[in-house]
Design an enzyme around this catalytic site. Structure first.
Site: not given
Ligand code: ADP
Length: 187
Positions: A13, A88, A127, A133, A144
């Site tokens: 996204k 969301r 990632r 992160r 998530r």
């Protein structure tokens, strides 16, 4: 153009939002990025948001909605915007509708980026190695994805009933996906 991007964590996204927004000359507004910059800067909002983000949970609607309302009031959003990561929840959809309605506006199009679940977990773990992160650990990624399925996936049928959803396959090369999104929006 007033656009909303939907899609599970790891669907790409953020990457696609920046590319599409550049192409359309509108700002890409990412609630995740705004939260992360507040976390880095150690603001009050950042301290609050971090607890939820690190657990893979959504930041409370009241906080998120106020932040988005303020961001959409900035002059660069007057010509349109691409929202990445907002709304969301169904409650956030209602708030966004209300914010826009005060100017007689609506969301014009929703792009749902789809991705294969295994591919998504693999991408996020990769990632994690590169960006570090805090919410890209396997347990938090799983949470998530659950939260997305429970709270955000229903938005595709909610917006679907308005006839404004474009479903785009997020698998494959980044350029190809961008091309698919732009083609869907032009069609
Ligand atoms: P991803 O979609 O890859 O999970 P984001 O960068 O969009 O990542 O969001 C990271 C985190 O920021 C979310 O897990 C959540 O805690 C918080 N967040 C972002 N947008 C929202 C929102 N609209 N409502 C509540 N929390 C949000």
């Amino acid at each position: 153009m007033r656009l909303v991007f939907l899609g599970p964590p790891g669907a790409g996204k953020g990457t696609q939002a920046r590319r599409v927004a550049d192409n359309l000359s509108i700002p890409a507004i990412s609630t995740g990025d705004i939260f992360r910059s507040n976390v880095s800067a150690g603001t009050e909002l950042g301290v609050l948001a971090k607890r939820y983000m690190d657990a893979g949970e959504y930041v409370p609607d009241s906080v998120t909605n106020d932040m988005v309302r303020a961001r959409l009031a900035e002059p660069d959003a007057e010509r349109g915007f691409l929202l990445d990561g907002y709304p969301r929840t169904t409650a956030q959809v209602e708030v966004l509708d209300a914010i826009l309605a005060t100017s007689g506006l609506t969301v014009e199009a929703v792009v749902e980026i789809t991705a294969d679940a295994d591919e998504v977990v693999g991408r996020l773990l990769k990632r994690a190695e590169i960006e570090g992160r805090a919410d890209d650990t396997e347990d938090v990624i799983r949470r998530r994805l659950e939260v997305y399925a429970e709270q955000t996936e229903p938005l595709t049928s909610l917006y679907g009933s308005r006839g404004i959803v474009h479903r785009v396959d997020g698998m494959g090369a980044v350029d190809d996906v961008t091309g698919r999104i732009l083609a869907a929006l032009e069609g």
